[in-house]
Design a protein around this motif. Structure first.
Motif, PDB file in Angstrom:
ATOM      1  N   THR A  31      27.111 -10.653   3.189  1.00 38.35           N
ATOM      2  CA  THR A  31      25.775 -10.565   3.789  1.00 38.35           C
ATOM      3  C   THR A  31      24.726 -10.945   2.755  1.00 38.35           C
ATOM      4  N   TYR A  33      20.442 -11.608   2.109  1.00 34.69           N
ATOM      5  CA  TYR A  33      19.087 -11.309   2.569  1.00 34.69           C
ATOM      6  C   TYR A  33      18.091 -12.098   1.707  1.00 34.69           C
ATOM      7  N   SER A  48      18.114 -12.550   7.203  1.00 35.54           N
ATOM      8  CA  SER A  48      19.411 -12.171   6.657  1.00 35.54           C
ATOM      9  C   SER A  48      20.532 -12.825   7.446  1.00 35.54           C
ATOM     10  N   PHE A  49      21.675 -12.941   6.794  1.00 42.19           N
ATOM     11  CA  PHE A  49      22.858 -13.542   7.400  1.00 42.19           C
ATOM     12  C   PHE A  49      24.069 -12.658   7.121  1.00 42.19           C
ATOM     13  N   SER A  55      21.472 -12.503  11.150  1.00 43.61           N
ATOM     14  CA  SER A  55      21.656 -11.145  11.646  1.00 43.61           C
ATOM     15  C   SER A  55      20.355 -10.395  11.840  1.00 43.61           C
TER      16      SER A  55
END
Lengths: 112, 112
Positions: A31, A33, A48-49, A55
């Motif tokens: 994750t 950000y 974010s991913f 996400s």
């Protein structure tokens, strides 16, 4: 221990130019950000991913886009740069979404 | 609208004494809180966190206290050391979200 890597560390651009900031998360972190910290301000969440999918999204201008690649690194693309985009851009990563975020050293962007 | 506030922009403490940094929040949906330390030209470094189901969490010299009814948390550093001199940010996260909302930071100076 390996930390979050951001490149470049410093970037100078002119108005209306484009910039690409890169973030390499801590190994095994899935994750990523992005935060923007203006002069004298607190960091503001951009996007974010998690597992290469967006996400969460914050106050990211439409001129900015980002993605996370198959190796989990992420890039923040900034177009039509404005003077107000001058800031410190932090990337953070975590193992799993909603886990503790660990920050990189930041990229200082100056738009002239 | 500043949802996380650190009302003391700066704090000076004698080495060996206790440093107490305070943070207030307005959003009752926040359920997870973190403290980060930041040196100049570096990214925020995670220190300690606390979930809303607890009222205290301790890690070495660092203790975080959470008072949900008052929407207040504090970070205690005992004993304070010169290396603790930095800017401290509290951050909060609400359930279901990933983004952190940061306070404005408190600059802590430890006086030898």
């Amino acid at each position: 221990a390996a930390g979050v890597i951001q490149s470049p560390r410093h970037l100078i651009k002119e108005k209306r130019e484009t910039a690409t900031l890169k973030c390499y998360p801590i190994p095994r972190h899935d994750t990523v950000y992005w935060y923007q910290q203006g002069p004298g301000q607190d960091p503001q969440f951009l996007i974010s991913f998690y597992e290469k999918m967006q996400s969460d999204k914050g106050s990211i201008p439409d001129r900015f886009s980002a993605q996370q690649f198959s190796d989990y690194h992420s890039e923040l693309n900034m177009s039509s740069l404005e003077l107000g985009d001058s800031a410190l851009y932090f990337c953070a990563s975590s193992l799993g979404s909603r886990e503790t975020q660990y920050f990189g050293p930041g990229t200082r962007l100056l738009v002239l | 609208d500043q949802q996380v506030k650190q009302n003391s922009p700066s704090l000076s403490v004698q080495e060996g004494r206790i440093s107490i940094l305070n943070c207030d929040y307005t959003n009752s949906m926040f359920d997870y809180f973190l403290w980060y330390k930041k040196y100049p030209a570096e990214g925020p470094t995670f220190l300690i966190s606390i979930s809303s189901i607890k009222d205290k969490n301790e890690d070495g010299r660092f203790t975080v206290f959470l008072n949900k009814s008052a929407k207040h948390l504090s970070l205690h550093i005992v004993p304070s050391q010169p290396g603790d001199s930095a800017v401290y940010f509290c951050a909060a996260r609400r359930g279901g979200n990933e983004k952190l909302t940061f306070g404005t930071g408190t600059r802590l100076t430890i006086i030898p």
